[in-house]
Design an enzyme around this catalytic site. Structure first.
Site, mmCIF file in Angstrom:
data_model
loop_
_atom_site.group_PDB
_atom_site.id
_atom_site.type_symbol
_atom_site.label_atom_id
_atom_site.label_comp_id
_atom_site.label_asym_id
_atom_site.label_seq_id
_atom_site.Cartn_x
_atom_site.Cartn_y
_atom_site.Cartn_z
ATOM 1 N N GLU A 121 46.794 49.146 53.873
ATOM 2 C CA GLU A 121 48.154 48.588 53.964
ATOM 3 C C GLU A 121 48.136 47.076 53.785
ATOM 4 O O GLU A 121 49.064 46.498 53.216
ATOM 5 C CB GLU A 121 48.788 48.964 55.307
ATOM 6 C CG GLU A 121 49.083 50.443 55.463
ATOM 7 C CD GLU A 121 50.014 50.969 54.373
ATOM 8 O OE1 GLU A 121 50.930 50.228 53.952
ATOM 9 O OE2 GLU A 121 49.822 52.112 53.919
ATOM 10 N N SER A 207 29.109 45.393 42.247
ATOM 11 C CA SER A 207 30.140 46.152 41.537
ATOM 12 C C SER A 207 29.626 47.048 40.413
ATOM 13 O O SER A 207 30.105 48.167 40.255
ATOM 14 C CB SER A 207 31.201 45.195 40.981
ATOM 15 O OG SER A 207 31.929 44.600 42.031
ATOM 16 N N HIS A 336 40.998 56.370 44.293
ATOM 17 C CA HIS A 336 39.690 55.771 44.063
ATOM 18 C C HIS A 336 39.627 54.376 44.671
ATOM 19 O O HIS A 336 38.661 54.002 45.337
ATOM 20 C CB HIS A 336 39.392 55.704 42.564
ATOM 21 C CG HIS A 336 38.135 54.948 42.245
ATOM 22 N ND1 HIS A 336 36.882 55.469 42.450
ATOM 23 C CD2 HIS A 336 37.951 53.698 41.748
ATOM 24 C CE1 HIS A 336 35.961 54.572 42.098
ATOM 25 N NE2 HIS A 336 36.586 53.501 41.673
ATOM 26 N N SER A 337 40.644 53.604 44.453
ATOM 27 C CA SER A 337 40.772 52.270 45.022
ATOM 28 C C SER A 337 42.246 51.909 45.011
ATOM 29 O O SER A 337 43.094 52.708 44.597
ATOM 30 C CB SER A 337 39.966 51.241 44.213
ATOM 31 O OG SER A 337 40.600 50.988 42.961
#
Length: 445
Positions: A121, A207, A336-337
């Site tokens: 959030e 990443s 996923h993200s």
């Protein structure tokens, strides 16, 4: 431990158990090993024998043309300890954890879930730039982390926050990393969720996909040479297993005989790519035999199954100096993200099934409820307490300054090079010239 001894590991087309090491397999799938001082050697050459002498494989001659079909081995079974209602299926597989241990499992899983909701959030409100939730995969984190030794080295992908949380990484540092503030161990240089902790033997997340797999193989080989009874565990998803780095890591670890656990979280989707478009074989565990690795497939929503399999793999990896492959079957309930909208490629009904009917947290709670270890009152109290803990860390992180701007140029060389000094001077001149666009007062001095 009886529960751990029963875990079956799949190797070169056969199910091998410690209780039954002589299980029969098709002739062309039998593994022939020859060890001299712990090193694989070729079978002694015998020119008179009418059998293959090729150095690259162990096999027999056949006189019929036949291609081996992909499904020559039936689907690798999924090892589990509890059913979906939290009932122990085979008492001999129960890890016999204490009430305190099980409560710790549950509280870590639910605390991770609460942290995910608040930080998700937070990103949606523009407070942080990016986030990845762990919804539905909490059992793979806590079950595997609990089975390791604290000195074992962990290489994560980007969805293993629960492993770090179980090891004692505080909420303040989770928040500091996501907010890139002055308390961040990475000094604000990484994307959110790219955690790391030298003290907790957790290598910083990077990443690029699958780069940690060959790195883990190298680290495990180094630990083997040190002979200090440590192991490495390397987490990755089924999508990362399609990268070339996965092949390199698997092959190096097997040929160099490294104490390494490859832990694949097969959660059904690699971003938007479902498994039926990701591979045609029988998942990831089926690849282990091709590299000469012991392999097993477990129910990733069963924290006890994950615990048993990881504990046994860890024990044998260290004792025998060999890699193990664990494929934990689970489901990614969240997107996923925060850059993904999974409703574009899967149905709400599909997600709801896993969220409501086959969730690792609810399964463990059923187990606790049946033993009168947990009830509605404890649940309400803990939910309120855990949210308070997360919110306190969240609010503290928002108030902290950002790291020093000069840290942009440090930790590359022991002494800053002339070209970096030149770049730093140019940066400060630019900031001073356009200072109305750079809120320097928000950064540590």
């Amino acid at each position: 431990m009886a529960a751990v001894r029963g875990v079956r590991l799949f190797r070169i087309g056969c199910y091998a158990t410690r209780q039954n090491p002589t299980s029969k397999t098709p002739r062309y799938l039998q593994l022939r090993e020859f060890r001299v001082n712990g090193v694989h050697r070729q079978q002694p050459f015998d020119s008179s024998a009418e059998k293959p002498q090729f150095p690259g494989a162990s096999a027999e001659f056949v006189d019929q043309l036949e291609f081996i079909k992909p499904n020559v081995i039936s689907g690798i079974p999924v090892y589990r300890v509890m059913d979906r209602q939290g009932q122990i299926i085979n008492p001999s597989e129960d890890p016999q954890l204490t009430k305190e241990q099980v409560l710790n499992f549950y509280q870590k899983m639910t605390l991770l879930n609460t942290m995910d909701r608040i930080l998700y959030e937070s990103q949606r409100q523009g407070r942080i730039s990016f986030y990845m939730t762990n919804y539905g995969e909490e059992g793979t984190h806590i079950g595997s982390a609990a089975a390791l030794d604290p000195n074992d080295l962990v290489f994560g992908q980007y969805r293993e926050a629960g492993v770090l949380m179980y090891r004692g990484f505080p909420l303040d540092l989770f928040m500091a990393q996501c907010y890139a503030n002055v308390d961040d161990l990475g000094k604000g240089r990484q994307m959110p969720v790219h955690y790391g902790s030298k003290d907790l033997n957790f290598v910083t997340i990077s990443s690029p996909l699958a780069t940690q797999i060959p790195q883990a193989a190298g680290a495990a080989y180094a630990l083997k040479r040190e002979n200090n009874n440590r192991a490495v565990i390397c987490f990755f998803g089924e999508g990362a297993a399609s990268e070339g780095d996965a092949h390199a890591g698997f092959n190096f670890s097997a040929t160099l005989e490294c104490p390494l656990i490859f832990f694949c979280r097969n959660n059904g989707y690699a971003i938007s790519t479902p498994t039926n478009e990701q591979y045609r074989g029988d998942g990831i565990a089926a690849r282990g035999p091709g590299y000469g690795m012991m392999s097993i497939r477990v129910d990733g929503n069963d924290v006890f199954a994950v615990y048993n399999a990881t504990k046994e793999a860890r024990r044998r990896a260290v004792a025998e100096n060999q890699p193990f492959l664990i494929e934990a079957m689970t489901y990614r309930i969240g997107h996923h993200s925060t850059s993904d909208d999974s409703s574009a490629y899967r149905s709400v009904d599909e997600v709801n099934y896993w969220d409501k009917q086959d969730h690792p947290i609810s399964r463990l709670r059923h187990y606790m409820n049946a033993r009168n270890w947990w009830g509605e009152e404890e649940e309400r109290t803990w939910r309120k307490q855990s949210r308070k803990l997360v919110m306190e860390a969240f609010e503290k992180a928002e108030r902290r300054l950002k790291p020093k701007v000069d840290l942009l140029f440090s930790d590359v060389y022991q002494e800053m090079t002339p070209n970096l000094e030149k770049q730093k001077d140019a940066m400060w001149r630019h900031i001073q010239q356009y200072k109305e666009h750079y809120p320097i007062d928000l950064y540590d001095k």
